[in-house]
Design a protein around this motif. Structure first.
Motif, mmCIF file in Angstrom:
data_model
loop_
_atom_site.group_PDB
_atom_site.id
_atom_site.type_symbol
_atom_site.label_atom_id
_atom_site.label_comp_id
_atom_site.label_asym_id
_atom_site.label_seq_id
_atom_site.Cartn_x
_atom_site.Cartn_y
_atom_site.Cartn_z
ATOM 1 N N VAL A 30 -2.877 22.411 17.598
ATOM 2 C CA VAL A 30 -3.259 23.084 18.207
ATOM 3 C C VAL A 30 -4.786 22.901 18.458
ATOM 4 N N PRO A 31 -5.333 23.324 19.662
ATOM 5 C CA PRO A 31 -6.773 24.465 19.935
ATOM 6 C C PRO A 31 -7.392 24.163 18.444
ATOM 7 N N GLY A 32 -8.863 24.119 18.606
ATOM 8 C CA GLY A 32 -10.046 24.635 17.790
ATOM 9 C C GLY A 32 -10.343 26.163 18.109
ATOM 10 N N GLU A 33 -9.515 27.349 18.546
ATOM 11 C CA GLU A 33 -9.871 28.215 18.775
ATOM 12 C C GLU A 33 -9.474 29.147 18.101
ATOM 13 N N PRO A 34 -9.263 30.337 17.920
ATOM 14 C CA PRO A 34 -8.929 31.421 16.863
ATOM 15 C C PRO A 34 -7.412 31.880 17.316
ATOM 16 N N ALA A 35 -6.052 31.170 16.527
ATOM 17 C CA ALA A 35 -5.311 31.841 16.681
ATOM 18 C C ALA A 35 -4.705 31.475 14.770
ATOM 19 N N VAL A 36 -3.642 32.236 15.141
ATOM 20 C CA VAL A 36 -2.593 32.221 13.261
ATOM 21 C C VAL A 36 -1.289 31.408 13.921
ATOM 22 N N VAL A 37 -1.668 30.439 13.228
ATOM 23 C CA VAL A 37 -0.291 29.352 13.461
ATOM 24 C C VAL A 37 0.490 29.754 12.033
ATOM 25 N N VAL A 38 1.552 30.153 11.867
ATOM 26 C CA VAL A 38 2.519 29.582 10.776
ATOM 27 C C VAL A 38 3.519 28.571 10.911
ATOM 28 N N ALA A 39 3.865 27.963 9.547
ATOM 29 C CA ALA A 39 4.614 27.211 10.019
ATOM 30 C C ALA A 39 4.729 27.399 8.080
ATOM 31 N N THR A 40 6.247 25.963 8.108
ATOM 32 C CA THR A 40 7.068 25.809 7.565
ATOM 33 C C THR A 40 6.666 24.182 6.443
ATOM 34 N N PRO A 41 6.787 24.284 5.738
ATOM 35 C CA PRO A 41 6.136 23.151 5.100
ATOM 36 C C PRO A 41 7.004 21.968 6.232
ATOM 37 N N GLY A 42 6.190 20.798 6.406
ATOM 38 C CA GLY A 42 6.579 19.542 6.542
ATOM 39 C C GLY A 42 6.168 19.329 8.386
ATOM 40 N N LEU A 75 0.911 -1.531 -0.176
ATOM 41 C CA LEU A 75 -0.092 0.111 0.265
ATOM 42 C C LEU A 75 0.639 1.501 -0.106
ATOM 43 N N VAL A 76 0.886 2.174 -1.011
ATOM 44 C CA VAL A 76 1.422 3.549 -1.194
ATOM 45 C C VAL A 76 0.289 4.461 -0.657
ATOM 46 N N GLY A 77 0.344 5.074 0.396
ATOM 47 C CA GLY A 77 -0.762 6.136 0.713
ATOM 48 C C GLY A 77 -0.237 7.248 0.541
ATOM 49 N N GLY A 78 -0.997 8.385 0.281
ATOM 50 C CA GLY A 78 -0.527 9.692 0.603
ATOM 51 C C GLY A 78 -1.185 10.786 -0.289
ATOM 52 N N PHE A 79 -1.778 11.843 0.180
ATOM 53 C CA PHE A 79 -2.729 12.757 0.012
ATOM 54 C C PHE A 79 -2.128 13.238 -1.739
ATOM 55 N N ALA A 80 -0.740 13.593 -1.960
ATOM 56 C CA ALA A 80 -0.198 13.803 -3.081
ATOM 57 C C ALA A 80 -0.077 12.413 -3.731
ATOM 58 N N ARG A 81 0.084 12.174 -4.879
ATOM 59 C CA ARG A 81 0.741 11.470 -5.103
ATOM 60 C C ARG A 81 2.450 11.276 -6.380
ATOM 61 N N THR A 82 3.789 10.766 -6.127
ATOM 62 C CA THR A 82 4.552 10.651 -6.755
ATOM 63 C C THR A 82 4.873 10.297 -8.669
ATOM 64 N N GLY A 83 5.336 10.543 -9.303
ATOM 65 C CA GLY A 83 5.721 10.200 -10.135
ATOM 66 C C GLY A 83 5.564 8.224 -10.730
ATOM 67 N N GLU A 84 6.533 8.511 -9.174
ATOM 68 C CA GLU A 84 6.486 6.656 -9.195
ATOM 69 C C GLU A 84 5.720 6.090 -9.060
ATOM 70 N N ARG A 138 3.598 19.645 -1.030
ATOM 71 C CA ARG A 138 3.235 20.328 0.455
ATOM 72 C C ARG A 138 1.902 20.603 0.593
ATOM 73 N N TRP A 139 1.608 21.255 -0.785
ATOM 74 C CA TRP A 139 -0.150 22.192 -0.720
ATOM 75 C C TRP A 139 -1.159 20.938 -0.785
ATOM 76 N N LEU A 140 -0.747 20.001 -0.865
ATOM 77 C CA LEU A 140 -2.567 18.918 -0.563
ATOM 78 C C LEU A 140 -1.850 18.709 0.861
ATOM 79 N N ASN A 141 -0.805 18.323 1.412
ATOM 80 C CA ASN A 141 -0.498 17.921 2.407
ATOM 81 C C ASN A 141 -1.266 19.287 3.792
#
Length: 792
Positions: free
Chosen positions: A607-619, A436-445, A654-657
């Protein structure tokens, strides 16, 4: 034997003393005398006699009677070494962890739990094997699956070592093609994920039928739970998976539990799949059929496109439970420690205590080796871990799983540089088990596995996808340009601010993905826009904070009195904005909402489900309770313009994740990508159609003869060493030489390209050339990589 010389990469015969007869069993660690030195090794096979007519030396000693190398693992290691033009012992160094004698001597018992400290995301400590096999300190990795045959037979040369001889009759490193229940053959190239051989396209559907090069063909006598039914087949075009309602009765297109899955694992539950229930696998076409095939012990192979917001860890745990219920073992590989913790928790909930182990580098040497022994002694049926777990030992291997195979953490940085996906697929092919090869995205392989018929697709129908996907909009399309003419150039157009403001008003958190970490990683002169460079070494300058002085990224020197060499200006401006500066700007824009950052310095798991801004790098995006109200994808150009063959594919991943963490559109979830809406990557994101995008990418690479449509190898070293290597190598006639080009540390790099069918001859030629150079004691080394992760 632990001898790093390519011309000695083969088994050797030794005598076993009567005192060691009981302990000297295949798979144990031994010490032998070779060329006047004691070296470590593994006993591969016992035989009554040797074809060598000369005098044989005795084993010096058996290090431990613990059988840590199973023939199945040895055979897979030999195939992987051949595929990557490497040495067998280099692969075994990755596969078998160092010994911990105290733990080995303790009474055998299954672990009660798998609690472990959290790890830094993406840490290279995820790989724990790779030390000397006799070292009394441990790392976790993999081991033995009983009931398989002995492996790795090679040829020998009696002149290499007096009194020590390798078996004759086969060439060094050769692995004979072996048939499996698929009806195909397995060579050193592993599973037939491509058109390099007639048999490479042969696969099995869930009902055990064969699949030809033109795609899986389900016979009329196939069972109604066949994964290869029309409901699961076919490529996905721009309109999404075209599964008709006339598919098999297991092709459930609605949410079996009556609701939408919570983003990133907040919904969907983790209940085990027993009886006739298939949990949320019922949302996917052929999902229930896949689970039934696993429970029946069939070798169903699938590429799974997870729904947005899917609790993917629970789905993997359910697949593992179905396989274990059928009496077979499971190996699961994830990219990083956060994913490992999620799957670890899900397996504990589904399987119950003491039924699995998590191979984790954050544990101490003793606990890591204890868990490895629990797997190698077959006390648990399921093993999960990061990259090193691709060699994990289980009894009667029934399923291998890899999640998010496009993550670069799956690529091994140590010789011979195998990829976890290729290792797992090779094991699946050799063992005749499910994959099983799984993910939100799909590679060329992954797409190639589908197009060649080696695997089948598991995906949801468009109506199910629409219920789970957030509303996605770009900032650079015509309607947005009409409302906001500055949207084409602004880093944060008005649509971004409006979307964030609305989400915070509804009480939901907002995720902002920024590709670059730091404050201002790149700066320039404010007057003439000349990039700011270090006066000492000409390295790029950056700022670590609003009140900091410019610092060189290369030498680390501060440039407090920097003046532009072009115009003399002393004022600086941002060329690239990092995550910290973005968080600072958003904090000023939304003073009533807390701003949190997640990146290399500190990675948030949730993070809790309350108003907040979360700034993150990919991954490093944390999961929000109940999902994010908005996900903002900034600086698309920084991802799409990278000089990398996989730049667009990696951007899509990265976008789909990140977008998968948003709430469904019906619940107010929105995703805004700051990019031109006409780009193919953006179009695939808007439609949530990674299958179409992967098919398009693969078609373009096939046209340009880039991997995975072709096979490539790189040779890196000093110019004279590379030239000498190429002069020795007897390359296949269809090999295309590209280069040389400059590489790091005053080296050069040569690329070699062959059709997919030419990988085995190319790898053999490269290994033979390396053997000739090692026999000649060439002073300069050449690094060999097959299918390198970076081509440019």
């Amino acid at each position: 034997m632990d001898v790093p010389l390519a011309h000695l990469d083969r088994p050797f015969d030794y005598l076993v003393a009567a005192a060691d007869d009981e302990a000297a069993q295949p798979g144990v660690r031994v010490r032998v005398r070779f060329a006047g030195q004691l070296v470590s090794g593994f006993l591969l096979e016992r035989a009554e006699s040797s074809p060598h007519g000369g005098k044989l030396a005795y084993l010096d000693r058996v290090v431990s009677p613990e059988r840590v190398l199973d023939p199945e693992i040895a055979r897979a290691a030999r195939a992987v070494a051949d595929r990557y033009a490497g040495n067998l012992y280099d692969v075994l160094r990755l596969a078998v962890p160092p010994r911990h004698a105290r733990v080995e001597a303790q009474p055998s018992k299954a672990p009660k739990n798998n609690d472990h400290p959290s790890l830094a995301d993406g840490s290279d400590e995820s790989d724990v094997a790779g030390h000397d096999a006799d070292t009394e300190v441990v790392d976790d990795a993999d081991e033995l699956a009983a009931g398989s045959r002995a492996a790795a037979e090679g040829s020998g040369d009696a002149d290499d070592e007096p009194g020590v001889r390798a078996p004759e009759g086969s060439e060094p490193g050769a692995v004979a093609p072996e048939s499996n229940e698929l009806g195909g053959s397995v060579g050193p190239d592993g599973p037939g994920a491509g058109p390099e051989g007639a048999d490479d396209s042969v696969s099995s559907d869930a009902s055990g039928g064969s699949v030809g090069p033109d795609g899986p063909g389900a016979g009329p006598e196939g069972a109604d739970d066949s994964v290869s039914s029309d409901a699961s087949g076919g490529s996905v075009g721009p309109d999404g998976p075209g599964a008709g309602p006339e598919g098999a009765d297991d092709s459930v297109s609605s949410d079996a539990s009556g609701g939408s899955a919570g983003p990133g694992g907040s919904g969907g539950g983790g209940g085990s799949v027993r009886g006739d229930g298939f949990g949320r696998w019922g949302q996917y076409v052929a999902g229930p059929a896949f689970l039934r095939a696993l429970a029946d012990g069939r070798n169903a192979r699938a590429v799974w496109g997870a729904l947005p917001g899917e609790d993917w860890a629970a789905r993997i745990a359910e697949a593992a439970e179905a396989t274990a219920r059928g009496g077979r073992g499971v190996v699961i590989v994830v990219a990083d420690a956060r994913d490992l913790e999620r799957v670890d928790r899900a397996l504990g909930a589904v399987l119950g205590p003491g039924r699995h182990v998590a191979l984790n580098a954050a544990l101490g040497p003793a606990e890591r080796y204890r868990r490895f022994l629990a797997a190698s002694r077959h006390q648990v049926p399921v093993v999960v871990g990061t990259r090193a777990a691709m060699w994990a030992p289980v009894a009667e291997l029934g399923l291998v799983v890899i999640w998010d195979d496009g993550d670069d953490l799956h690529a091994e940085p140590r010789s011979p540089y195998p990829h976890a996906r290729e290792v797992l697929l090779t094991r699946a092919q050799l063992a005749g088990c499910a994959a099983l090869v799984g993910g939100f995205a799909r590679t060329g392989e992954g797409q190639l596995l589908l197009e060649t018929g080696w695997a089948r697709e598991i995906s949801a129908t468009r109506d199910v996808l629409r219920r789970h996907a957030p509303a996605i909009a770009p900032t650079g399309d015509d309607p947005q340009m009409a409302r906001d003419p500055a949207a084409a150039t602004a880093r944060l157009p008005s649509l971004v601010w409006e979307t964030a403001r609305q989400a915070l008003k509804t009480g939901a958190p907002v995720l902002v993905q920024v590709p670059r970490r730091g404050y201002l990683p790149s700066i320039a002169c404010n007057d003439c826009r000349t990039p700011a460079r270090c006066p000492q070494c000409s390295g790029p300058l950056g700022l670590h904070g609003a009140r900091e002085v410019p610092v060189c990224h290369w030498c680390g020197r501060a440039a407090a009195a920097y003046a532009c060499p072009a115009c003399g200006g002393r004022r600086l401006r941002a060329s690239i904005t990092g995550a910290k500066r973005t968080a600072e700007e958003l904090g000023r824009a939304f003073p009533g909402s807390p701003v949190r950052t997640s990146g290399r310095d500190e990675i948030l798991d949730s993070v809790p489900g309350e108003p907040a801004v979360v700034v993150a790098t990919p991954g490093a995006e944390p999961v929000a309770e109940g999902g994010y109200g908005a996900v903002l994808l900034l600086d698309a150009w920084a991802l799409l313009t990278r000089a990398d063959l996989r730049a667009a594919e990696e951007t899509m991943r990265r976008w789909l994740n990140a977008a998968a963490l948003a709430k469904p559109a019906a619940a107010g979830g929105r995703v805004v990508v700051v990019a031109d809406g006409s780009l193919a990557t953006v179009q695939a994101l808007i439609r949530w159609d990674p299958a179409w995008f992967a098919s398009r990418e693969l078609a373009e690479r096939r046209e340009l003869a880039f991997p995975p449509a072709s096979r490539m190898a790189s040779l890196t070293g000093k110019a004279e060493a590379v030239a000498d290597f190429l002069a020795i190598a007897k390359l296949p006639s269809d090999t295309e030489l590209l280069g040389p080009v400059p590489a790091d540390e005053e080296q050069e790099r040569m690329l070699l390209r062959v059709p997919r069918s030419g990988l085995a001859p190319l790898a053999k030629a490269l290994h033979e050339a390396a053997a000739v150079r090692s026999a000649k004691k060439a002073p300069l080394t050449v690094r060999i990589e097959i299918d390198p992760s970076a081509l440019f």
